[in-house]
Motif scaffolding. Structure first.
Motif, PDB file in Angstrom:
ATOM      1  N   HIS A 222       0.790  -1.390  -0.144  1.00 16.91           N
ATOM      2  CA  HIS A 222      -0.458   0.054   0.043  1.00 16.91           C
ATOM      3  C   HIS A 222       1.160   1.441   0.244  1.00 16.91           C
ATOM      4  O   HIS A 222       0.320   2.213  -0.458  1.00 16.91           O
ATOM      5  N   ILE A 223       1.911   0.863   0.201  1.00 18.94           N
ATOM      6  CA  ILE A 223       2.505   2.444   0.946  1.00 18.94           C
ATOM      7  C   ILE A 223       3.437   2.985   0.012  1.00 18.94           C
ATOM      8  O   ILE A 223       3.640   3.791  -0.632  1.00 18.94           O
ATOM      9  N   SER A 224       4.003   1.654  -1.342  1.00 19.32           N
ATOM     10  CA  SER A 224       4.342   1.949  -2.382  1.00 19.32           C
ATOM     11  C   SER A 224       3.769   1.928  -3.727  1.00 19.32           C
ATOM     12  O   SER A 224       4.091   3.015  -4.502  1.00 19.32           O
ATOM     13  N   THR A 225       2.273   1.513  -3.356  1.00 19.67           N
ATOM     14  CA  THR A 225       1.328   1.818  -4.359  1.00 19.67           C
ATOM     15  C   THR A 225       1.119   3.774  -4.080  1.00 19.67           C
ATOM     16  O   THR A 225       1.033   4.392  -4.846  1.00 19.67           O
ATOM     17  N   ALA A 226       0.548   3.799  -2.791  1.00 21.45           N
ATOM     18  CA  ALA A 226       0.345   5.574  -2.462  1.00 21.45           C
ATOM     19  C   ALA A 226       1.919   6.450  -3.146  1.00 21.45           C
ATOM     20  O   ALA A 226       1.783   7.247  -3.650  1.00 21.45           O
ATOM     21  N   VAL A 227       3.208   5.881  -2.888  1.00 20.97           N
ATOM     22  CA  VAL A 227       4.035   6.416  -3.522  1.00 20.97           C
ATOM     23  C   VAL A 227       3.876   6.470  -5.037  1.00 20.97           C
ATOM     24  O   VAL A 227       4.797   7.659  -5.710  1.00 20.97           O
ATOM     25  N   GLU A 228       3.962   5.067  -5.602  1.00 20.25           N
ATOM     26  CA  GLU A 228       3.494   5.507  -7.251  1.00 20.25           C
ATOM     27  C   GLU A 228       2.858   6.915  -7.892  1.00 20.25           C
ATOM     28  O   GLU A 228       2.607   7.941  -8.291  1.00 20.25           O
ATOM     29  N   GLU A 229       2.257   6.801  -7.375  1.00 21.02           N
ATOM     30  CA  GLU A 229       0.414   7.527  -7.489  1.00 21.02           C
ATOM     31  C   GLU A 229       1.116   9.123  -6.770  1.00 21.02           C
ATOM     32  O   GLU A 229       0.715   9.713  -7.929  1.00 21.02           O
ATOM     33  N   TRP A 230       1.389   8.901  -5.383  1.00 18.62           N
ATOM     34  CA  TRP A 230       1.926  10.262  -5.571  1.00 18.62           C
ATOM     35  C   TRP A 230       3.154  11.466  -6.314  1.00 18.62           C
ATOM     36  O   TRP A 230       3.088  12.119  -7.205  1.00 18.62           O
ATOM     37  N   LYS A 231       4.459  10.090  -7.002  1.00 21.48           N
ATOM     38  CA  LYS A 231       4.918  10.316  -7.822  1.00 21.48           C
ATOM     39  C   LYS A 231       4.412  10.999  -9.248  1.00 21.48           C
ATOM     40  O   LYS A 231       4.627  11.349  -9.837  1.00 21.48           O
ATOM     41  N   ALA A 232       3.079  10.338  -9.914  1.00 19.33           N
ATOM     42  CA  ALA A 232       2.541  10.585 -11.035  1.00 19.33           C
ATOM     43  C   ALA A 232       1.470  11.803 -10.442  1.00 19.33           C
ATOM     44  O   ALA A 232       2.182  12.539 -11.897  1.00 19.33           O
ATOM     45  N   SER A 233       0.906  11.463  -9.612  1.00 18.30           N
ATOM     46  CA  SER A 233       0.140  12.504  -9.331  1.00 18.30           C
ATOM     47  C   SER A 233       1.125  14.431  -9.496  1.00 18.30           C
ATOM     48  O   SER A 233       0.730  15.509 -10.169  1.00 18.30           O
TER      49      SER A 233
END
Length: 231
Positions: free
Chosen positions: A201-212
Motif C-alpha cells: 500500500h505504501i509503495s502504491t501510494a508513493v507511485e501514485e504520488w509521484k505520478a500526480s
C-alpha cells in the motif's frame, strides 16, 4: 534390712505383673472393642455412612480408654500404700490425697501423650486413608499386589506405572506446546502478511504520488510556457 529387700522384691514383682497384665489388658480391650464395633457395624444403616467413616479412630479412642482404665485399676491405693507403708502408717489421709493426685496426673500425662501421638502421627488422616484403601479394595475384583520374590521385577512393577504416567504427562504437555507454537506461527505469518500488504500500500501510494506530481508539473508547464516570460 531384710524387710527392705522383701519390699524391693515385692515391688519388682508387682511392676512386672503390671507390665504383663497391662499388655494382656490392651489385647483384651482391643478384642472387646473390635467385637463391639463389628456387632454395631452389622446393624449400621446406609444413612450412617458419615459415622462409619470414623470407625477406626473411634476404635482407637475406645482401645486407649479401656487400656487406660484397666491400667489405672492396677495402680490401686492398697498397692500404692504398700510401697510407702511407713508414710501410710504415719498419715493415711495424706497418703490417700497423694494417691489421688498421682492418679489424676498420671491419667493427664497419658492422655496428653496419646493426643500428641495422634497429632504428630496424623493418625486421623492416615486412618481415613486406610478407609479409602479398604473401600477401593472392595470395589476392585482383582487380587491385591503381592511381592514376587524377585526384587528387580518388583521394583520395575512399582516404577513402570510411575514412568508411564510421567510419559503420558510429558506427551500431553508436548502437544500443548506444539499447539501453542502453531498458534504463534500463525500469528507471525499473519503479521508478516500484514506488513507485506502495508508495504505494498505504501509503495502504491508513493507511485501514485509521484505520478500526480509529474502530471502536475506537466500541467503547469503547459499552462505557463517559458517563452511567454522572455523579454
Amino acid at each position: 534390712m531384710e524387710e527392705s529387700e522383701v519390699a524391693t522384691s515385692k515391688a519388682t514383682v508387682d511392676n512386672d505383673g503390671i507390665k504383663e497384665s497391662s499388655e494382656n489388658q490392651m489385647k483384651d480391650a482391643t478384642e472387646e472393642v473390635s467385637s463391639q464395633m463389628s456387632s454395631s457395624g452389622s446393624e449400621c444403616k446406609p444413612s450412617e455412612k458419615t459415622e462409619v467413616k470414623h470407625n477406626r479412630l473411634k476404635l482407637f479412642d475406645k482401645v486407649m480408654q479401656k487400656s487406660l482404665e484397666r491400667f489405672i485399676q492396677h495402680v490401686s491405693f492398697n498397692r500404692f500404700a504398700s510401697m510407702f507403708r511407713p508414710l501410710y502408717k504415719k498419715n493415711p489421709q495424706m497418703m490417700e490425697n497423694i494417691h489421688k493426685q498421682f492418679i489424676e496426673e498420671l491419667q493427664g500425662a497419658i492422655k496428653e501423650d496419646i493426643n500428641r501421638l495422634i497429632e504428630e502421627g496424623r493418625l486421623e488422616f492416615k486412618l481415613n486413608e486406610l478407609d479409602k484403601l479398604e473401600r477401593a479394595a472392595k470395589d476392585n475384583p482383582e487380587p491385591a499386589w503381592r511381592p514376587s520374590g524377585i526384587p528387580e521385577q518388583d521394583f520395575c512393577s512399582f516404577l513402570m506405572p510411575y514412568y508411564q504416567k510421567q510419559e503420558a504427562y510429558m506427551r500431553l504437555e508436548l502437544k500443548k506446546i506444539q499447539a501453542e507454537n502453531a498458534a504463534l506461527a500463525q500469528k507471525v505469518q499473519a503479521g508478516r502478511e500484514s506488513i507485506t500488504q502495508t508495504e505494498h500500500h505504501i509503495s502504491t501510494a508513493v507511485e501514485e504520488w509521484k505520478a500526480s506530481v509529474t502530471e502536475f508539473e506537466r500541467l503547469v508547464s503547459s499552462l505557463c510556457p517559458a517563452d511567454v516570460f522572455d523579454v
